[in-house]
Design an enzyme around this catalytic site. Structure first.
Site, PDB file in Angstrom:
ATOM      1  N   HIS A   1      15.938   1.686   5.995  1.00 31.81           N
ATOM      2  CA  HIS A   1      15.638   0.443   5.288  1.00 31.81           C
ATOM      3  C   HIS A   1      15.657  -0.789   6.204  1.00 31.81           C
ATOM      4  O   HIS A   1      16.011  -1.878   5.792  1.00 31.81           O
ATOM      5  CB  HIS A   1      16.630   0.270   4.133  1.00 31.81           C
ATOM      6  CG  HIS A   1      16.218  -0.774   3.132  1.00 31.81           C
ATOM      7  ND1 HIS A   1      15.007  -0.739   2.478  1.00 31.81           N
ATOM      8  CD2 HIS A   1      16.854  -1.886   2.674  1.00 31.81           C
ATOM      9  CE1 HIS A   1      14.931  -1.779   1.654  1.00 31.81           C
ATOM     10  NE2 HIS A   1      16.030  -2.497   1.768  1.00 31.81           N
TER      11      HIS A   1
ATOM     12  N   THR B   1       3.657   5.757  -3.122  1.00 31.38           N
ATOM     13  CA  THR B   1       4.826   5.718  -4.020  1.00 31.38           C
ATOM     14  C   THR B   1       5.870   4.683  -3.612  1.00 31.38           C
ATOM     15  O   THR B   1       5.982   4.315  -2.448  1.00 31.38           O
ATOM     16  CB  THR B   1       5.528   7.099  -4.039  1.00 31.38           C
ATOM     17  OG1 THR B   1       5.816   7.489  -2.691  1.00 31.38           O
ATOM     18  CG2 THR B   1       4.688   8.156  -4.719  1.00 31.38           C
ATOM     19  N   ARG B   2       6.635   4.244  -4.614  1.00 38.42           N
ATOM     20  CA  ARG B   2       7.823   3.408  -4.430  1.00 38.42           C
ATOM     21  C   ARG B   2       8.887   3.897  -5.416  1.00 38.42           C
ATOM     22  O   ARG B   2       8.562   4.498  -6.444  1.00 38.42           O
ATOM     23  CB  ARG B   2       7.538   1.933  -4.755  1.00 38.42           C
ATOM     24  CG  ARG B   2       6.551   1.246  -3.848  1.00 38.42           C
ATOM     25  CD  ARG B   2       7.077   1.047  -2.440  1.00 38.42           C
ATOM     26  NE  ARG B   2       6.191   0.207  -1.650  1.00 38.42           N
ATOM     27  CZ  ARG B   2       5.056   0.602  -1.104  1.00 38.42           C
ATOM     28  NH1 ARG B   2       4.653   1.844  -1.243  1.00 38.42           N
ATOM     29  NH2 ARG B   2       4.319  -0.236  -0.389  1.00 38.42           N
TER      30      ARG B   2
ATOM     31  N   CYS C   1       4.524   0.209   7.433  1.00 31.51           N
ATOM     32  CA  CYS C   1       4.622  -0.777   6.366  1.00 31.51           C
ATOM     33  C   CYS C   1       5.358  -1.976   6.956  1.00 31.51           C
ATOM     34  O   CYS C   1       5.925  -1.884   8.045  1.00 31.51           O
ATOM     35  CB  CYS C   1       5.391  -0.177   5.182  1.00 31.51           C
ATOM     36  SG  CYS C   1       5.393  -1.216   3.710  1.00 31.51           S
TER      37      CYS C   1
ATOM     38  N   HIS D   1       0.829  -1.202   0.000  1.00 24.63           N
ATOM     39  CA  HIS D   1       0.000   0.000   0.000  1.00 24.63           C
ATOM     40  C   HIS D   1       0.870   1.262   0.000  1.00 24.63           C
ATOM     41  O   HIS D   1       2.094   1.195   0.037  1.00 24.63           O
ATOM     42  CB  HIS D   1      -0.907   0.006   1.231  1.00 24.63           C
ATOM     43  CG  HIS D   1      -0.134  -0.012   2.507  1.00 24.63           C
ATOM     44  ND1 HIS D   1       0.396  -1.175   3.016  1.00 24.63           N
ATOM     45  CD2 HIS D   1       0.254   0.971   3.367  1.00 24.63           C
ATOM     46  CE1 HIS D   1       1.053  -0.896   4.129  1.00 24.63           C
ATOM     47  NE2 HIS D   1       0.993   0.405   4.363  1.00 24.63           N
TER      48      HIS D   1
ATOM     49  N   LYS E   1       9.020  -2.804  -7.266  1.00 24.62           N
ATOM     50  CA  LYS E   1       9.367  -2.433  -8.650  1.00 24.62           C
ATOM     51  C   LYS E   1       9.431  -3.638  -9.578  1.00 24.62           C
ATOM     52  O   LYS E   1       9.302  -3.513 -10.787  1.00 24.62           O
ATOM     53  CB  LYS E   1      10.703  -1.672  -8.658  1.00 24.62           C
ATOM     54  CG  LYS E   1      11.900  -2.527  -8.261  1.00 24.62           C
ATOM     55  CD  LYS E   1      13.209  -1.748  -8.172  1.00 24.62           C
ATOM     56  CE  LYS E   1      13.439  -1.087  -6.860  1.00 24.62           C
ATOM     57  NZ  LYS E   1      13.577  -2.014  -5.703  1.00 24.62           N
TER      58      LYS E   1
ATOM     59  N   LYS F   1       9.363  12.100   1.623  1.00 23.80           N
ATOM     60  CA  LYS F   1       9.359  10.772   2.255  1.00 23.80           C
ATOM     61  C   LYS F   1      10.805  10.295   2.404  1.00 23.80           C
ATOM     62  O   LYS F   1      11.510  10.146   1.408  1.00 23.80           O
ATOM     63  CB  LYS F   1       8.565   9.819   1.361  1.00 23.80           C
ATOM     64  CG  LYS F   1       8.481   8.372   1.808  1.00 23.80           C
ATOM     65  CD  LYS F   1       7.548   7.653   0.820  1.00 23.80           C
ATOM     66  CE  LYS F   1       7.469   6.176   0.993  1.00 23.80           C
ATOM     67  NZ  LYS F   1       6.490   5.596   0.042  1.00 23.80           N
TER      68      LYS F   1
END
Length: 386
Positions: free
Chosen positions: A272, A50-51, A315, A47, A348, A268
């Site tokens: 990681h 953006t990525r 997330c 969800h 991606k 954003k």
């Protein structure tokens, strides 16, 4: 035995499952896509607005896969007449002797168009960013932003146009392997010749019904948005790129960011990695150690941002020990295929993963060498659940 209802059932309607179902339907397979939550939802890993899409990787095989992947994204945009990708470039920064050199070599070896930014020219090209001492920088000019929520809606819509069926609010409570696989949900029983499991953080919960557990760790990511002090400083309209900081004074793991776009005036920037969590109780995990790391980094390197997050969303990543995906047949049930462990960098690859999982489920030779993604690499880790 009565005949199966479907050629294939896909469990999990995130990006990988949705693209798998779409590819199966394109191949004229009668396909059911099951999702435990009511769609659209924000409980998993696909969800959000953006990525990042990029070819900058440390392994050649990801860069190779992305070549075709860009074409497949473009194909879906044309087919559905929807914009899913915006080219911004990706700024890669890191200590000259570390991972940066590996990324640079992979890009050069694969002839990906890049621009090297000499330190003395850096601020002319990238205003409002301080390049860390000892860091080098380049731009992967092919990279950009994918519109994530829009992608899911689009690919699911195309799947349905091809005759595919989506049933949401269908939590799977049992899987019975066999020449015909039976999937039992809270409200129905479905049978198919083949099953694909793309359940993200819930992969091991489902695999336990089939006698398999993979070494997957579910972690919670705080998705942070930071206010621009001067509106527009880091805006996509002003051609500010996405970025990845490979290593930094503050952090061992990557820090990445996207230009202000989805929320006007907010950029954003995320860390990681994060703390381990139970996917059913994600929001009980309140560790903010990653936010402390980001605040220190932003204070030092992004002086045009207020170093307190304006918005924090959640997330989850499902991480394998080597950070590479799982794309493989079940070791004992060849008509069950698994796509899992996308380790926070899988979105991606959705179109190519969907194609590969479709090929595996149909018993075809996969388009790419899948040895980096096979389950057997975990022999020391994976254990039978029986």
């Amino acid at each position: 035995m009565s005949s199966p209802d479907y050629d294939c059932i896909v469990i999990g309607a995130g990006v990988q499952g949705s693209f798998t179902a779409y590819n199966l339907a394109k191949n004229n397979k009668k396909t059911l896509l099951l999702e435990q939550f009511v769609l659209p939802h924000s409980r998993g890993s696909s969800h959000g607005q953006t990525r990042i899409i990029r070819k900058a990787y440390d392994e050649d095989y990801y860069t190779h896969m992305m070549e075709e992947c860009y074409q497949l994204w473009s194909q879906l945009e044309n087919e559905a007449n929807v914009k899913l990708y915006r080219r911004t470039g990706l700024l890669v920064m890191g200590p000259e002797q570390g991972d940066y050199q590996v990324f640079k070599s992979t890009l050069e070896r694969n002839k990906v168009p890049i621009v090297i930014l000499p330190r003395e020219e850096f601020s002319q090209h990238i205003p409002h960013v301080n390049l860390s001492q000892g860091n080098a920088a380049l731009v992967d000019t092919t990279a950009g932003v994918l519109y994530a929520d829009r992608t899911l809606k689009t690919v699911q819509g195309q799947f349905q146009k091809l005759g595919g069926l989506i049933k949401d609010g269908q939590k799977v409570i049992d899987i019975t392997p066999g020449s015909v696989v039976t999937v039992t949900t809270v409200s129905g029983v479905y049978r198919a010749n083949r099953l694909v499991i793309t359940a993200g953080p819930w992969a091991n919960t489902l695999l336990s019904h089939t006698g398999l557990q993979l070494p997957l760790q579910v972690i919670k990511i705080n998705v942070c948005y930071w206010s621009e002090k001067v509106p527009g400083s880091y805006n996509v309209q002003h051609r500010f790129p996405c970025f990845i900081q490979l290593e930094s004074e503050e952090a061992k793991h990557h820090i990445y960011g996207l230009p202000s776009n989805e929320y006007p005036g907010l950029m954003k920037i995320c860390y990681h990695t994060g703390p381990e969590t139970d996917p059913d109780e994600r929001d009980r995990q309140t560790d903010r150690g990653d936010i402390d790391i980001l605040q220190r980094y932003i204070t030092r390197c992004f002086p045009g941002l207020v170093p307190i997050p304006a918005v924090v969303e959640s997330c989850m990543y499902t991480v394998t020990p080597d950070d590479h995906f799982v794309l493989d047949h079940h070791p004992t049930h060849s008509n069950i295929v698994i796509g899992a462990g996308f380790s926070g960098h899988g979105f991606k690859f959705g179109p190519i993963v969907g194609k590969l999982l479709c090929e595996l489920s149909q018993g075809e030779v996969p388009s790419y060498d899948l040895s980096p993604f096979r389950i057997r690499r975990f022999q020391a880790h994976s254990k039978s659940a029986l």
